[in-house]
Design a protein around this motif. Sequence first.
Motif, PDB file in Angstrom:
ATOM      1  N   LEU A 154      13.237  -6.418 -21.053  1.00 40.00           N
ATOM      2  CA  LEU A 154      14.637  -6.158 -21.373  1.00 40.00           C
ATOM      3  C   LEU A 154      15.448  -5.930 -20.108  1.00 40.00           C
ATOM      4  O   LEU A 154      16.616  -6.323 -20.019  1.00 40.00           O
ATOM      5  CB  LEU A 154      14.749  -4.930 -22.284  1.00 40.00           C
ATOM      6  N   VAL A 155      14.826  -5.269 -19.127  1.00 37.29           N
ATOM      7  CA  VAL A 155      15.467  -5.043 -17.833  1.00 37.29           C
ATOM      8  C   VAL A 155      14.563  -5.611 -16.754  1.00 37.29           C
ATOM      9  O   VAL A 155      13.394  -5.250 -16.670  1.00 37.29           O
ATOM     10  CB  VAL A 155      15.708  -3.541 -17.572  1.00 37.29           C
ATOM     11  N   ARG A 156      15.099  -6.509 -15.944  1.00 43.02           N
ATOM     12  CA  ARG A 156      14.313  -7.113 -14.870  1.00 43.02           C
ATOM     13  C   ARG A 156      14.659  -6.452 -13.548  1.00 43.02           C
ATOM     14  O   ARG A 156      15.836  -6.240 -13.235  1.00 43.02           O
ATOM     15  CB  ARG A 156      14.598  -8.614 -14.785  1.00 43.02           C
ATOM     16  N   HIS A 157      13.631  -6.135 -12.766  1.00 46.22           N
ATOM     17  CA  HIS A 157      13.833  -5.493 -11.476  1.00 46.22           C
ATOM     18  C   HIS A 157      13.529  -6.430 -10.318  1.00 46.22           C
ATOM     19  O   HIS A 157      13.510  -5.992  -9.171  1.00 46.22           O
ATOM     20  CB  HIS A 157      12.967  -4.243 -11.373  1.00 46.22           C
ATOM     21  N   SER A 158      13.277  -7.693 -10.608  1.00 50.61           N
ATOM     22  CA  SER A 158      12.986  -8.668  -9.563  1.00 50.61           C
ATOM     23  C   SER A 158      13.916  -9.866  -9.723  1.00 50.61           C
ATOM     24  O   SER A 158      13.982 -10.482 -10.786  1.00 50.61           O
ATOM     25  CB  SER A 158      11.527  -9.140  -9.658  1.00 50.61           C
ATOM     26  N   GLU A 159      14.615 -10.173  -8.664  1.00 41.75           N
ATOM     27  CA  GLU A 159      15.501 -11.342  -8.670  1.00 41.75           C
ATOM     28  C   GLU A 159      14.719 -12.614  -8.952  1.00 41.75           C
ATOM     29  O   GLU A 159      15.240 -13.559  -9.557  1.00 41.75           O
ATOM     30  CB  GLU A 159      16.212 -11.445  -7.319  1.00 41.75           C
ATOM     31  N   PHE A 160      13.452 -12.645  -8.548  1.00 44.47           N
ATOM     32  CA  PHE A 160      12.631 -13.839  -8.688  1.00 44.47           C
ATOM     33  C   PHE A 160      11.716 -13.772  -9.913  1.00 44.47           C
ATOM     34  O   PHE A 160      10.793 -14.578 -10.036  1.00 44.47           O
ATOM     35  CB  PHE A 160      11.805 -14.045  -7.422  1.00 44.47           C
ATOM     36  N   CYS A 161      11.967 -12.800 -10.799  1.00 44.29           N
ATOM     37  CA  CYS A 161      11.190 -12.659 -12.050  1.00 44.29           C
ATOM     38  C   CYS A 161       9.706 -12.422 -11.777  1.00 44.29           C
ATOM     39  O   CYS A 161       8.845 -12.884 -12.533  1.00 44.29           O
ATOM     40  CB  CYS A 161      11.388 -13.876 -12.953  1.00 44.29           C
ATOM     41  N   LEU A 162       9.424 -11.692 -10.711  1.00 41.24           N
ATOM     42  CA  LEU A 162       8.040 -11.315 -10.398  1.00 41.24           C
ATOM     43  C   LEU A 162       7.744 -10.006 -11.126  1.00 41.24           C
ATOM     44  O   LEU A 162       7.704  -8.932 -10.545  1.00 41.24           O
ATOM     45  CB  LEU A 162       7.867 -11.160  -8.888  1.00 41.24           C
ATOM     46  N   ASP A 163       7.574 -10.104 -12.432  1.00 37.41           N
ATOM     47  CA  ASP A 163       7.555  -8.922 -13.293  1.00 37.41           C
ATOM     48  C   ASP A 163       6.230  -8.179 -13.272  1.00 37.41           C
ATOM     49  O   ASP A 163       6.196  -6.945 -13.303  1.00 37.41           O
ATOM     50  CB  ASP A 163       7.874  -9.320 -14.736  1.00 37.41           C
ATOM     51  N   GLU A 164       5.125  -8.895 -13.275  1.00 46.96           N
ATOM     52  CA  GLU A 164       3.798  -8.285 -13.295  1.00 46.96           C
ATOM     53  C   GLU A 164       2.762  -9.368 -13.068  1.00 46.96           C
ATOM     54  O   GLU A 164       3.012 -10.551 -13.303  1.00 46.96           O
ATOM     55  CB  GLU A 164       3.529  -7.615 -14.638  1.00 46.96           C
ATOM     56  N   GLY A 165       1.605  -8.972 -12.581  1.00 43.82           N
ATOM     57  CA  GLY A 165       0.513  -9.926 -12.422  1.00 43.82           C
ATOM     58  C   GLY A 165       0.500 -10.589 -11.065  1.00 43.82           C
ATOM     59  O   GLY A 165       1.088 -10.113 -10.098  1.00 43.82           O
ATOM     60  N   ALA A 166      -0.195 -11.724 -10.986  1.00 44.96           N
ATOM     61  CA  ALA A 166      -0.419 -12.425  -9.724  1.00 44.96           C
ATOM     62  C   ALA A 166       0.417 -13.703  -9.664  1.00 44.96           C
ATOM     63  O   ALA A 166       0.558 -14.418 -10.659  1.00 44.96           O
ATOM     64  CB  ALA A 166      -1.898 -12.771  -9.573  1.00 44.96           C
ATOM     65  N   TYR A 167       0.962 -13.954  -8.485  1.00 44.52           N
ATOM     66  CA  TYR A 167       1.757 -15.155  -8.234  1.00 44.52           C
ATOM     67  C   TYR A 167       1.344 -15.726  -6.881  1.00 44.52           C
ATOM     68  O   TYR A 167       0.980 -14.977  -5.962  1.00 44.52           O
ATOM     69  CB  TYR A 167       3.250 -14.838  -8.191  1.00 44.52           C
ATOM     70  N   ALA A 168       1.437 -17.038  -6.760  1.00 48.19           N
ATOM     71  CA  ALA A 168       1.076 -17.701  -5.507  1.00 48.19           C
ATOM     72  C   ALA A 168       2.225 -18.583  -5.040  1.00 48.19           C
ATOM     73  O   ALA A 168       2.968 -19.156  -5.854  1.00 48.19           O
ATOM     74  CB  ALA A 168      -0.181 -18.546  -5.688  1.00 48.19           C
ATOM     75  N   HIS A 169       2.387 -18.666  -3.736  1.00 49.06           N
ATOM     76  CA  HIS A 169       3.380 -19.542  -3.133  1.00 49.06           C
ATOM     77  C   HIS A 169       2.837 -19.990  -1.792  1.00 49.06           C
ATOM     78  O   HIS A 169       2.477 -19.167  -0.949  1.00 49.06           O
ATOM     79  CB  HIS A 169       4.720 -18.829  -2.962  1.00 49.06           C
ATOM     80  N   GLN A 170       2.761 -21.322  -1.613  1.00 44.10           N
ATOM     81  CA  GLN A 170       2.159 -21.875  -0.403  1.00 44.10           C
ATOM     82  C   GLN A 170       0.770 -21.263  -0.222  1.00 44.10           C
ATOM     83  O   GLN A 170      -0.059 -21.347  -1.107  1.00 44.10           O
ATOM     84  CB  GLN A 170       3.093 -21.643   0.788  1.00 44.10           C
TER      85      GLN A 170
END
Length: 210
Positions: A154-170
């Motif tokens: 309902l409320v997002r605290h990340s501009e990039f929608c990195l809300d929870e969990g693991a993410y990879a980039h490059q």
Amino acid sequence: CLIVGSLMELEPDLVAIAGDIVTGQSSDLDDFLGMLAPLSCAPLGAWYCYGNHDYFDGDAGTIGKKLESVGIRTLANESVVIRHGHGQFILAGMDDFILGSPDWNRVLSANGTPHLLLAHHPDFFYQAASRKVALTLSGHTHGGQIRPRWTPPLVRHSEFCLDEGAYAHQSSMIVVSRGLGSVGLPIRYGADPEAVWIEVQSTAATPQER
């Protein structure tokens, strides 16, 4: 106390706390500071970086001193070299994204590019990835705290929608923990509290060193 005990039964090599250990006052630590002491028994130490709530009363330095008294070291735009087995890695902590004074030059100047970065706000991630930081550990979002099933927070605290969990980039990865506490309302829904266990393996390590 039960949570800390359960975590230490897993025998972690290193404990990382990614900010916001208080609600808004450094005195919030006083009643449970001793309960955090077992975290420092991890062989590679217990480490902390400041979050935005740590700055609410303008006394973040006191929080760092109190944590130091129970063996938990705070890294604010600093890095350390940690030796493990026959190798070593660089651990760094970034000052808070919102209320702190984050400084990449200071983070990188002492020991070079960190392999592991503590940064409370996950929106540091793409800055870290551009600097080839292998793994960033963050919090801040609470996973949305109140999150109806199968829907975004309902409320997002990340501009990039990195809300929870693991993410990879490059070649970089971030793990965003929902954390154990709450803010505002003392409830959670659809975003259960968590402490995250991460196993890091070096591709160059022997099976005994992993």
